[in-house]
Design a protein around this motif. Structure first.
Motif, PDB file in Angstrom:
ATOM      1  N   LYS A 146      -2.635  22.523 -10.755  1.00 53.90           N
ATOM      2  CA  LYS A 146      -3.441  22.469  -9.525  1.00 53.90           C
ATOM      3  C   LYS A 146      -4.174  21.129  -9.403  1.00 53.90           C
ATOM      4  O   LYS A 146      -4.304  20.578  -8.295  1.00 53.90           O
ATOM      5  CB  LYS A 146      -4.437  23.632  -9.501  1.00 53.90           C
ATOM      6  N   GLY A 147      -4.643  20.610 -10.533  1.00 51.86           N
ATOM      7  CA  GLY A 147      -5.293  19.299 -10.499  1.00 51.86           C
ATOM      8  C   GLY A 147      -4.323  18.223 -10.056  1.00 51.86           C
ATOM      9  O   GLY A 147      -4.662  17.356  -9.238  1.00 51.86           O
ATOM     10  N   GLY A 148      -3.102  18.292 -10.577  1.00 48.77           N
ATOM     11  CA  GLY A 148      -2.079  17.337 -10.152  1.00 48.77           C
ATOM     12  C   GLY A 148      -1.782  17.458  -8.674  1.00 48.77           C
ATOM     13  O   GLY A 148      -1.599  16.458  -7.969  1.00 48.77           O
ATOM     14  N   SER A 149      -1.781  18.692  -8.173  1.00 50.75           N
ATOM     15  CA  SER A 149      -1.436  18.913  -6.759  1.00 50.75           C
ATOM     16  C   SER A 149      -2.435  18.243  -5.818  1.00 50.75           C
ATOM     17  O   SER A 149      -2.055  17.716  -4.770  1.00 50.75           O
ATOM     18  CB  SER A 149      -1.357  20.414  -6.455  1.00 50.75           C
ATOM     19  N   TYR A 150      -3.712  18.249  -6.196  1.00 50.52           N
ATOM     20  CA  TYR A 150      -4.710  17.606  -5.340  1.00 50.52           C
ATOM     21  C   TYR A 150      -4.403  16.117  -5.164  1.00 50.52           C
ATOM     22  O   TYR A 150      -4.574  15.553  -4.083  1.00 50.52           O
ATOM     23  CB  TYR A 150      -6.116  17.776  -5.927  1.00 50.52           C
ATOM     24  N   ASN A 151      -3.967  15.499  -6.253  1.00 47.57           N
ATOM     25  CA  ASN A 151      -3.662  14.070  -6.195  1.00 47.57           C
ATOM     26  C   ASN A 151      -2.362  13.793  -5.448  1.00 47.57           C
ATOM     27  O   ASN A 151      -2.228  12.769  -4.782  1.00 47.57           O
ATOM     28  CB  ASN A 151      -3.616  13.495  -7.612  1.00 47.57           C
ATOM     29  N   VAL A 152      -1.400  14.705  -5.564  1.00 45.22           N
ATOM     30  CA  VAL A 152      -0.172  14.567  -4.767  1.00 45.22           C
ATOM     31  C   VAL A 152      -0.530  14.613  -3.278  1.00 45.22           C
ATOM     32  O   VAL A 152      -0.130  13.748  -2.492  1.00 45.22           O
ATOM     33  CB  VAL A 152       0.842  15.696  -5.088  1.00 45.22           C
ATOM     34  N   LEU A 153      -1.302  15.622  -2.902  1.00 44.57           N
ATOM     35  CA  LEU A 153      -1.609  15.850  -1.493  1.00 44.57           C
ATOM     36  C   LEU A 153      -2.442  14.724  -0.879  1.00 44.57           C
ATOM     37  O   LEU A 153      -2.170  14.274   0.238  1.00 44.57           O
ATOM     38  CB  LEU A 153      -2.337  17.185  -1.322  1.00 44.57           C
ATOM     39  N   ILE A 154      -3.443  14.247  -1.617  1.00 47.07           N
ATOM     40  CA  ILE A 154      -4.330  13.230  -1.038  1.00 47.07           C
ATOM     41  C   ILE A 154      -3.608  11.905  -0.830  1.00 47.07           C
ATOM     42  O   ILE A 154      -3.874  11.174   0.129  1.00 47.07           O
ATOM     43  CB  ILE A 154      -5.608  13.047  -1.897  1.00 47.07           C
ATOM     44  N   ASN A 155      -2.639  11.616  -1.709  1.00 45.29           N
ATOM     45  CA  ASN A 155      -1.876  10.367  -1.565  1.00 45.29           C
ATOM     46  C   ASN A 155      -0.726  10.522  -0.572  1.00 45.29           C
ATOM     47  O   ASN A 155      -0.458   9.620   0.229  1.00 45.29           O
ATOM     48  CB  ASN A 155      -1.356   9.904  -2.926  1.00 45.29           C
ATOM     49  N   ALA A 156      -0.052  11.670  -0.603  1.00 37.81           N
ATOM     50  CA  ALA A 156       1.056  11.902   0.323  1.00 37.81           C
ATOM     51  C   ALA A 156       0.572  11.911   1.768  1.00 37.81           C
ATOM     52  O   ALA A 156       1.302  11.512   2.685  1.00 37.81           O
ATOM     53  CB  ALA A 156       1.747  13.217  -0.002  1.00 37.81           C
ATOM     54  N   GLU A 157      -0.656  12.349   1.974  1.00 40.18           N
ATOM     55  CA  GLU A 157      -1.228  12.422   3.321  1.00 40.18           C
ATOM     56  C   GLU A 157      -1.297  11.045   3.976  1.00 40.18           C
ATOM     57  O   GLU A 157      -1.256  10.920   5.207  1.00 40.18           O
ATOM     58  CB  GLU A 157      -2.631  13.036   3.247  1.00 40.18           C
ATOM     59  N   SER A 158      -1.389   9.998   3.157  1.00 36.84           N
ATOM     60  CA  SER A 158      -1.512   8.631   3.692  1.00 36.84           C
ATOM     61  C   SER A 158      -0.168   7.910   3.808  1.00 36.84           C
ATOM     62  O   SER A 158      -0.124   6.749   4.224  1.00 36.84           O
ATOM     63  CB  SER A 158      -2.447   7.808   2.798  1.00 36.84           C
ATOM     64  N   LEU A 159       0.906   8.586   3.435  1.00 37.38           N
ATOM     65  CA  LEU A 159       2.233   7.970   3.540  1.00 37.38           C
ATOM     66  C   LEU A 159       2.708   7.956   4.991  1.00 37.38           C
ATOM     67  O   LEU A 159       2.599   8.954   5.697  1.00 37.38           O
ATOM     68  CB  LEU A 159       3.246   8.732   2.681  1.00 37.38           C
ATOM     69  N   LYS A 160       3.267   6.837   5.403  1.00 36.87           N
ATOM     70  CA  LYS A 160       3.794   6.730   6.765  1.00 36.87           C
ATOM     71  C   LYS A 160       5.178   7.375   6.864  1.00 36.87           C
ATOM     72  O   LYS A 160       5.588   7.799   7.945  1.00 36.87           O
ATOM     73  CB  LYS A 160       3.860   5.264   7.177  1.00 36.87           C
ATOM     74  N   ASP A 161       5.889   7.413   5.751  1.00 36.41           N
ATOM     75  CA  ASP A 161       7.205   8.039   5.714  1.00 36.41           C
ATOM     76  C   ASP A 161       7.011   9.558   5.653  1.00 36.41           C
ATOM     77  O   ASP A 161       6.782  10.136   4.596  1.00 36.41           O
ATOM     78  CB  ASP A 161       7.992   7.553   4.491  1.00 36.41           C
ATOM     79  N   GLU A 162       7.084  10.187   6.804  1.00 39.86           N
ATOM     80  CA  GLU A 162       6.793  11.629   6.890  1.00 39.86           C
ATOM     81  C   GLU A 162       7.790  12.476   6.107  1.00 39.86           C
ATOM     82  O   GLU A 162       7.440  13.532   5.583  1.00 39.86           O
ATOM     83  CB  GLU A 162       6.764  12.064   8.359  1.00 39.86           C
TER      84      GLU A 162
ATOM     85  N   ILE B 170       0.845  -1.207   0.000  1.00 39.84           N
ATOM     86  CA  ILE B 170       0.000   0.000   0.000  1.00 39.84           C
ATOM     87  C   ILE B 170       0.875   1.249   0.000  1.00 39.84           C
ATOM     88  O   ILE B 170       0.641   2.192  -0.767  1.00 39.84           O
ATOM     89  CB  ILE B 170      -0.957   0.007   1.213  1.00 39.84           C
ATOM     90  N   GLN B 171       1.892   1.247   0.846  1.00 37.72           N
ATOM     91  CA  GLN B 171       2.774   2.415   0.944  1.00 37.72           C
ATOM     92  C   GLN B 171       3.537   2.642  -0.359  1.00 37.72           C
ATOM     93  O   GLN B 171       3.691   3.790  -0.804  1.00 37.72           O
ATOM     94  CB  GLN B 171       3.744   2.246   2.125  1.00 37.72           C
ATOM     95  N   GLU B 172       4.014   1.578  -0.965  1.00 34.50           N
ATOM     96  CA  GLU B 172       4.724   1.693  -2.246  1.00 34.50           C
ATOM     97  C   GLU B 172       3.800   2.247  -3.322  1.00 34.50           C
ATOM     98  O   GLU B 172       4.180   3.106  -4.115  1.00 34.50           O
ATOM     99  CB  GLU B 172       5.268   0.324  -2.682  1.00 34.50           C
ATOM    100  N   ALA B 173       2.558   1.736  -3.335  1.00 36.83           N
ATOM    101  CA  ALA B 173       1.590   2.184  -4.347  1.00 36.83           C
ATOM    102  C   ALA B 173       1.211   3.645  -4.130  1.00 36.83           C
ATOM    103  O   ALA B 173       1.076   4.417  -5.088  1.00 36.83           O
ATOM    104  CB  ALA B 173       0.351   1.292  -4.295  1.00 36.83           C
ATOM    105  N   LEU B 174       1.052   4.035  -2.871  1.00 32.34           N
ATOM    106  CA  LEU B 174       0.704   5.434  -2.567  1.00 32.34           C
ATOM    107  C   LEU B 174       1.830   6.381  -2.976  1.00 32.34           C
ATOM    108  O   LEU B 174       1.579   7.490  -3.463  1.00 32.34           O
ATOM    109  CB  LEU B 174       0.412   5.595  -1.080  1.00 32.34           C
TER     110      LEU B 174
END
Length: 200
Positions: free
Chosen positions: A152-168, A100-104
């Motif tokens: 900006k559209g790309g940024s939304y997808n970066v943010l929503i996926n990065a938010e779920s990463l455990k590697d801060e 999951i983390q790799e995919a995110l």
């Protein structure tokens, strides 16, 4: 068959369906392709100008944007596949979490690349707006708007996926880079808008 090979009607209908892909990230990629194409059109409507030097780069950006339409959908599908992995045993849970983390991470990097592409288009569009055929000012204006939407559209997808990463650390780096790209892009888009509105 890739989404970039769909007819316009097919793509729009697939986008409107209950399927998660293509979605916003792929649409951002399409925006980049459309922005590149519009900038190319304005260059080709402008004779004997230095902006002709951007033709090859824009052709490459257009092709890359079309590729990113599919890459974004594929990266999202990988996230969904990882969530569907078995989780009965402790070993399965660990492997599932790792996948999951790799995919995110992949699903964050792809839209970041879409953002970088949008920024490059904006940089070129700024020059085309200045030197391009004034009769096509509205067209390069739309190219600028589309490219900003790509960023900006790309940024939304970066943010929503990065938010779920455990590697801060990785998550912070992704968010910071996205923020920097947005800042540069908004400044360029404002400059393009000002140039365009002075010509129409």
């Amino acid at each position: 068959m890739s989404f970039s090979d769909y007819t316009l009607n097919e793509f729009v209908e697939e986008l409107a369906s209950k399927s998660s892909t293509p979605g916003g990230g792929s649409t951002a990629g399409l925006g980049g392709a459309l922005a590149s194409a519009l900038a190319l059109m304005v260059i080709r409507l402008t004779k004997d100008s230095e902006i002709e030097q951007f033709t090859t780069e824009l052709e490459d950006l257009k092709s890359e944007a079309l590729r990113l339409i599919d890459e974004d959908s594929e990266s999202f599908d990988k996230v969904m596949a990882a969530f569907r992995l078995p989780k009965e045993t402790e070993a399965e849970q660990e492997e599932r979490s790792k996948q999951i983390q790799e995919a995110l991470k992949g699903a964050s990097i792809t839209p970041l690349n879409t953002m970088k592409l949008g920024l490059k288009v904006l940089e070129i569009a700024r020059e085309v707006a200045t030197e391009g055929n004034p009769n096509a000012a509205s067209d390069i204006g739309v190219a600028g708007l589309m490219a900003l939407s790509t960023v900006k559209g790309g940024s939304y997808n970066v943010l929503i996926n990065a938010e779920s990463l455990k590697d801060e650390k990785v998550a912070t780096e992704l968010k910071d880079e996205a923020s920097e790209i947005i800042s540069k892009s908004e400044r360029l888009a404002a400059e393009i808008e000002e140039i365009v509105e002075s010509k129409i």
